[in-house]
Design an enzyme around this catalytic site. Structure first.
Site: not given
Lengths: 405, 370
Positions: B94, B163
């Protein structure tokens, strides 16, 4: 310009260059492709600390790692920049002591790396420096006083990165390597032959972004030369606590790119190695990593006490490997540098020092409204409100100062 | 197909607004004309496709955004249509995605990048906070970063740990970042196009539980509106919307909480209470004007968000409204938020998320005289 459909793979021309270089090395030296990617067993050195050119066969290199000596003109330009760079380091350290600058991370002792980093690039190339690379930034053509605003405390970056193709200096470690990768990626997508030199120190190789940048550059096959200045200490932590890899250049191999080690106090070897790395990157070899072995002669910054973590004897040992005096001897012995040339170069260095002294001694007024001007492309209503509030505070302050007592 | 990549400035010059409209219309011919029921996912996907048609410097990349089309399929078909140079998968990293986007934006591109899930964006936090947010400021405006960081965020989908996270406060707290979060299908299209056009970096927070929500929208009309706004230099940035007019109290919500607030207002209406619902839309910049006009009118307010209430966007809204509307208030402003606990496991999520009943309880607490 149209680019190939699958940009993640080298196009045919690039692949040919790639294969040819490897094939040539394999043919010429009878080595394996894996060996071709490995850094030389020893640092590439061309001019020793006494200023003597080493014979080709005495460079301590493995087959496949032979480099030609750069031309006289490039060497003289490098020497000039070395002298200027040394003067810049000394001048800025003095300005910190005088309270004219908040802080200066000196690259005294690392000037050869600084100079080679700037000289190996063409005009259209990009450089991404660290906070310690101010000499390289100036050697790349950035105005010395503009380059110092970060350390004087006027603003964060005093120069326009786009105009100079030099990334803004800042203090987080290693993050700029990914920006370098992005600049290279954009250039590649447009079919430009830009090369990006991404600079970092030995401590930076421990950061996660180092891994991500090298991996991205390799996977996307980008023209980035990673240039690690291993100056042996990350503030106070020695290299042995940073990495136990055989060399930092060896880290390249794990990403599928070639690595090379070079004497970081030998500007001749640095130019030879970096020139070739830039040329290979431009021709489509993908990224490369060059590790320069050098030494930070002074403390990390003026806030640091280097005697707490290293011995004087170690510093003295490196004093004998000085990059500037070594080059002076070499060029004088070759008859390229006479008293007249030396005087001219010293005068140039003195002129830059004067420019720094004058520029940094000036009390440039700061505009408080600058605070709000550059947060977004246009200020939000909230920023306008806060700007008005500050203006009001300042005007009340001014009128109370003017009022008769 | 082998599309041409040009610099942003060239693209803005060569690929004129008219060409862009023509390209968008061509793409639209395959679609049914007039209003149709489409999902927010489709609206976001169409917004990216239209932006990529309009400007060849727009690039989409991230993890699994290529042939898979993203784990939520928001980038579905973009690689097929625009090629692997324009929409591509990156290594799984990321910080690398965001850091590379910074460099690409510096060098003439307009990257639109996807963080796969809210809690997966944290490795990139340093790049976002130290560089995305500060580059323009650091260089006194010399370097602009026209990039969009798309973050599927918040809960309601029964995701396992990491999540589902409501991470908007981290970004809203960071000066130099704009934070957009659409709540309707039309806004998803509109706001993503505007985010991509913006010269400032945008955190584009996508309420993942609304990805499959459907509205009747006319894509052709949205495109025409976008072109008209572009030509006029106007946008919906910094403008909240009155999602439902009312007179008795104001519910202030954004992103995933807007439908919940609307449901609460509908329920309250059955009990004879008229609640106005404000959809904040852009958290940064914040629309004080619309929000305060509503509270001044109704005299009562409840601020709703899924995120933890402590030190949150909700807290900021309450403080702002209180500072500006104190003399109009009939009761203290109430917050309805998630509890200050780590985002719960799927089977507990229901107890955590602010629902209609919790909102109505807060409304009941607003010191009514009746």
């Amino acid at each position: 310009m149209t680019i190939s459909a699958d940009h993640t793979a080298p196009d045919q021309a690039q692949q040919a260059v790639n294969e040819d270089a490897v094939a040539e090395a394999v043919r010429k030296f009878g080595i394996t492709v894996e060996d071709y990617m490995l850094p030389a067993r020893h640092q590439i050195q061309m001019v020793d600390p006494e200023g003597r050119l080493k014979a080709d066969d005495d460079q301590g290199t493995e087959p496949g790692h032979e480099y030609p000596v750069p031309g006289d003109e490039e060497l003289m330009a490098a020497y000039e920049q070395l002298v200027v760079g040394r003067r810049v380091n000394d001048q800025n350290s003095a300005l910190v002591r005088q309270g004219r600058m908040a802080v200066y991370p000196s690259s005294h002792g690392q000037e050869a790396c600084q100079v080679a980093a700037a000289l190996c690039l063409s005009e259209g190339d990009w450089m991404f420096p660290t906070y310690r690379d101010s000499v390289a930034v100036m050697a790349r053509g950035v105005d010395p006083v503009e380059a110092m605003t970060l350390f004087r405390g006027d603003w964060h970056s005093g120069f326009d990165p786009l105009r100079h193709k030099v990334g803004a200096q800042c203090t987080p470690l290693t993050t700029q390597l990914l920006h370098a990768v992005g600049v290279a990626h954009a250039a590649k997508l447009r079919g430009e032959d830009t090369v990006v030199l991404a600079m970092c120190g030995d401590g930076a190789t421990s950061e996660g972004d180092f891994h991500e940048a090298l991996n991205f550059a390799a996977v996307f096959h980008l023209p980035v030369v990673f240039f690690v200045q291993n100056n042996k200490y990350a503030i106070s932590v020695p290299l042995a606590h940073q990495s136990v890899a055989p060399s930092l250049a060896h880290k390249a191999v794990g990403y599928g790119m070639a690595g090379e080690r070079v004497d970081g106090n030998d500007v001749v070897a640095l130019l030879a190695v970096l020139d070739r790395a830039v040329k290979l990157a431009r021709e489509g070899s993908g990224p490369l990593l060059v590790e320069a072995h050098t030494y930070r002669m002074q403390a990390h910054t003026n806030a640091d006490d280097a005697t707490r973590y290293r011995q004087d004897s170690e510093v003295a040992e490196w004093q004998a490997k000085d990059p500037v005096s070594r080059m002076r001897t070499y060029l004088a012995d070759r008859g390229l540098l006479d008293d007249q040339a030396e005087a001219r170069i010293l005068a140039k260095a003195e002129a830059v020092a004067t420019q720094l002294r004058d520029g940094l001694s000036e009390d440039v007024p700061v505009d408080p409204q600058e605070l709000f001007r550059h947060v977004f492309s246009a200020p939000t209503p909230q920023l306008k409100e806060q700007s008005a509030m500050l203006a009001d505070e300042l005007s009340r302050e001014a009128s109370s100062e003017e009022a008769p007592k | 197909m082998s599309p041409t990549i040009t610099t942003s400035s060239e693209a803005n010059g060569n690929v004129s607004a008219a060409t862009a409209r023509a390209a968008a219309s061509a793409a639209a011919t395959a679609e049914a004309a007039g209003p149709q029921a489409i999902t927010m996912a489709k609206a976001l996907n169409t917004a990216m496709a239209d932006a990529m048609h309009a400007d060849s410097s727009v690039l989409v990349f991230g993890e699994d955004v290529g042939m898979l089309g993203g784990v939520f399929r928001i980038t579905d078909g973009l690689t097929k249509t625009f090629g692997e140079q324009r929409c591509f998968d990156t290594p799984l990293a990321e910080s690398g995605i965001v850091g590379m986007a910074v460099g690409m934006a510096m060098n003439g591109m307009r990257p639109v990048i996807e963080m796969q899930f809210d809690a997966f964006a944290y490795p990139a936090f340093e790049q976002i906070v130290s560089h995305v947010a500060k580059m323009h400021n650091r260089t006194k405006g010399a370097v602009k970063l026209p990039m969009v960081i798309r973050v599927p965020y918040a809960g309601g989908i029964g995701g396992v740990e990491h999540h589902c996270d409501s991470s908007e406060s981290y970004y809203a707290h960071t000066a130099g970042l704009k934070v957009f979060t659409p709540a309707t299908v039309a806004d998803a299209y509109r706001m993503l196009r505007e985010a991509i056009d913006s010269d400032d970096p945008i955190m584009f927070m996508e309420p993942k539980k609304l990805y499959w929500s459907k509205d009747m929208v006319d894509l052709e009309e949205l495109r025409a509106q976008h072109s008209a706004n572009t030509d006029a230099g106007t946008s919906s940035e910094g403008r909240a919307a009155v999602a439902r007019p009312g007179t008795d109290a104001t519910l202030i919500a954004y992103g995933p909480s807007v439908p919940t607030a609307l449901a609460a207002a509908a329920a309250a209406a059955e009990e004879g209470r008229s609640l106005e619902v404000i959809d904040v839309r852009t958290i940064v910049p914040f629309d004080d004007e619309t929000v305060c006009a509503s509270v001044r009118k109704t005299g009562r307010a409840v601020v709703i968000a899924e995120a933890h209430g402590f030190a949150s966007v909700c807290s900021e809204i309450v403080a702002r409204v209180q500072e500006r509307c104190f003399h109009y208030l009939a009761a203290p402003i109430r917050r309805v938020t998630g509890f200050d606990v780590p985002y719960p496991a799927p089977k507990l999520e229901h107890y955590y998320l602010p629902g209609v009943d919790r909102i109505l309880d807060a409304v009941d607490d607003l010191q009514w005289e009746d």
